[in-house]
Design an enzyme around this catalytic site. Structure first.
Site, PDB file in Angstrom:
ATOM      1  N   SER A 196      25.403-104.788  16.691  1.00 44.41           N
ATOM      2  CA  SER A 196      25.964-103.479  16.337  1.00 44.41           C
ATOM      3  C   SER A 196      24.973-102.348  16.621  1.00 44.41           C
ATOM      4  O   SER A 196      23.793-102.586  16.879  1.00 44.41           O
ATOM      5  CB  SER A 196      26.335-103.453  14.856  1.00 44.41           C
ATOM      6  OG  SER A 196      25.162-103.342  14.087  1.00 44.41           O
ATOM      7  N   CYS A 197      25.470-101.115  16.512  1.00 52.54           N
ATOM      8  CA  CYS A 197      24.635 -99.934  16.786  1.00 52.54           C
ATOM      9  C   CYS A 197      23.744 -99.562  15.616  1.00 52.54           C
ATOM     10  O   CYS A 197      23.011 -98.589  15.691  1.00 52.54           O
ATOM     11  CB  CYS A 197      25.527 -98.737  17.091  1.00 52.54           C
ATOM     12  SG  CYS A 197      26.274 -98.865  18.682  1.00 52.54           S
ATOM     13  N   ASP A 198      23.856-100.281  14.519  1.00 51.55           N
ATOM     14  CA  ASP A 198      23.151 -99.903  13.304  1.00 51.55           C
ATOM     15  C   ASP A 198      21.729-100.478  13.296  1.00 51.55           C
ATOM     16  O   ASP A 198      21.546-101.673  13.557  1.00 51.55           O
ATOM     17  CB  ASP A 198      23.947-100.445  12.106  1.00 51.55           C
ATOM     18  CG  ASP A 198      23.585 -99.737  10.838  1.00 51.55           C
ATOM     19  OD1 ASP A 198      22.375 -99.710  10.506  1.00 51.55           O
ATOM     20  OD2 ASP A 198      24.493 -99.211  10.180  1.00 51.55           O
ATOM     21  N   SER A 199      20.748 -99.644  12.940  1.00 46.79           N
ATOM     22  CA  SER A 199      19.362-100.146  12.970  1.00 46.79           C
ATOM     23  C   SER A 199      19.061-101.077  11.789  1.00 46.79           C
ATOM     24  O   SER A 199      18.029-101.721  11.729  1.00 46.79           O
ATOM     25  CB  SER A 199      18.373 -98.987  12.983  1.00 46.79           C
ATOM     26  OG  SER A 199      18.627 -98.171  11.874  1.00 46.79           O
ATOM     27  N   ASN A 212      31.937-102.031  13.518  1.00 50.83           N
ATOM     28  CA  ASN A 212      31.645-101.644  14.909  1.00 50.83           C
ATOM     29  C   ASN A 212      32.539-102.375  15.920  1.00 50.83           C
ATOM     30  O   ASN A 212      32.247-102.418  17.109  1.00 50.83           O
ATOM     31  CB  ASN A 212      30.164-101.976  15.221  1.00 50.83           C
ATOM     32  CG  ASN A 212      29.416-100.812  15.851  1.00 50.83           C
ATOM     33  OD1 ASN A 212      28.247-100.955  16.205  1.00 50.83           O
ATOM     34  ND2 ASN A 212      30.039 -99.681  16.008  1.00 50.83           N
TER      35      ASN A 212
END
Ligand SMILES: Cc1ncc(COP(=O)(O)O)c(C=O)c1O
Length: 387
Positions: A338-341, A377
């Site tokens: 996903s794009c989440d850090s 996402n």
């Protein structure tokens, strides 16, 4: 397609050789549209045959939350296990395959109204509680049913502690047993949970000491209990050896025989130990990068779609598909898709370098993985394949 994996001796000490080879055989024969979770049904059968066999008068209830896959539920049902549930969704699952209410208990101390309504009409008859409000709720929906009070016990040494959210101390527990009786419920016993992935055998000792103290207080008040529900907590091997189920059970049984009346009934609610080490997550490498002295490896399962426990302290063992010439190990930061850090599974793992699109297997990942997964996402929840 024949695949080459970097298998080391310790891998076969984490999951059994039989489970690993069954998974590898499957991967050689079938299309591998990752990610998915392979579950070795024979491993589940073996675990089910072990859990509780050394505890006299015990009944085992699979904690559905660990993995509610319908194939697993059907399999466990055929093996004759009962089920521990917490919600209307879990009850619907069991009712869809006709599990009899006598084989279902609910140990979630705070239940939703929807669940209580459904449990009442289905005929579920054993419930945990740890507050007066819960007694009032249960008495409204299921008058006269059997209830057991949740005692707070030490969770030290458990990798997934559960004690803060639920459970009461001795005096409050005793008062709650009386209160349940006053409200027309049937206070039958005591429950506790030593914490999930409990690697400290002494947690069971202190929990049983405390339960015995409560049992005696109840007895002095004229409340005749007959049930001790010892919850779950049995550990599995993730990266290292843990105490065996048989050793825990022998210890628990000796303590129960020593402290409690002879005719006492014992309930056990294992989740992780039933399915955890039967599971191997099959994922693909979707990216690699070097950033600020770190080697990043991105795979198609992450914190949001299956590996949620990795952020709470559970560490897994990994096997990579790798060509012979790339077998030098490097330290990697393993991240999800996903794009989440926040989506970082683990840092500093030593692995041989896999190719992009190569497979990465995550061992002992059958419990609390898919059941926690979301579609954040747009990444779909991985399917479970029983082999
Ligand atoms: C009430 C209850 N019973 C049983 C379990 C299963 O525990 P485990 O998976 O550690 O065996 C849990 C886990 O959260 C639980 O909350």
């Amino acid at each position: 397609m024949l695949r080459t994996f970097k298998i080391e001796k310790y891998h076969t000490e984490i999951v059994s050789k039989a489970t690993l080879f069954k998974a590898l055989k499957y991967l050689d024969k079938k299309e591998t549209d990752t990610p998915f979770l392979l579950i070795d049904s024979e491993k589940i059968r073996e675990k089910v045959s072990v859990i509780g066999r050394n505890i006299k008068n015990s009944k085992v209830f699979y904690a559905v939350k660990a993995n509610p896959d319908i194939g697993i539920i059907r399999f466990v049902n055929k093996l004759g296990m009962g089920f521990e549930i917490a919600s209307e969704g879990e009850l619907s699952l069991l009712s869809s395959i006709g599990v009899k209410p006598a084989r279902i208990i609910s140990s979630n101390p705070v239940k939703s109204f929807k669940f209580l309504r459904m449990a009442a009409s289905y005929g579920v008859n054993y419930f945990a509680y740890d507050s007066r409000d819960e007694v009032d709720k249960i008495a409204d929906f299921i008058p006269g049913c059997n209830v057991y009070v949740r005692l707070s016990v030490p969770n030290e040494g458990s990798e997934w502690p559960l004690s803060k959210k639920f459970g009461v101390e001795l005096d409050e527990a005793a008062a709650l047993l009386s209160y349940a009786g006053e409200k027309g419920l049937n206070p039958v016993g005591i429950t506790f949970h030593v914490g999930s992935q409990c690697t400290n055998i002494y947690n069971w000792n202190s929990a049983l000491d405390k339960a015995k103290a409560l049992w005696d207080i109840a007895d002095r008040k004229g409340i005749r209990l007959n049930l001790l529900n010892i919850g779950g907590g049995y550990p599995i091997k993730y990266t290292k050896n843990v105490i065996e189920v048989d050793d825990i059970d022998r210890n628990v049984n000796n303590l129960i025989q020593e402290k409690f009346p002879q005719d006492i009934k014992i309930f056990i609610e294992p989740g992780r130990a039933v399915v955890g080490d039967a599971g191997i997550f099959v994922t693909s490498v979707i990216g690699k990068a070097e950033r600020a002295d770190e080697n990043w490896l991105y795979i198609d399962v992450g914190v949001f779609n299956g590996l949620m426990e990795s952020i709470g302290g559970i560490k897994y063992s990994y096997i990579v598909e790798t060509e012979r010439e790339k077998r030098v190990k490097k330290k990697w930061t393993l991240a999800g898709p996903s794009c989440d850090s926040f989506d970082v599974i683990e840092k500093g793992i030593a692995l041989s370098e896999p190719a992009i699109q190569g497979l990465l297997l995550i061992l002992s990942s059958g419990a609390y993985t898919i059941s926690y997964a979301s579609e954040f996402n747009g990444f779909s929840i991985p399917k479970t394949v029983l082999i």
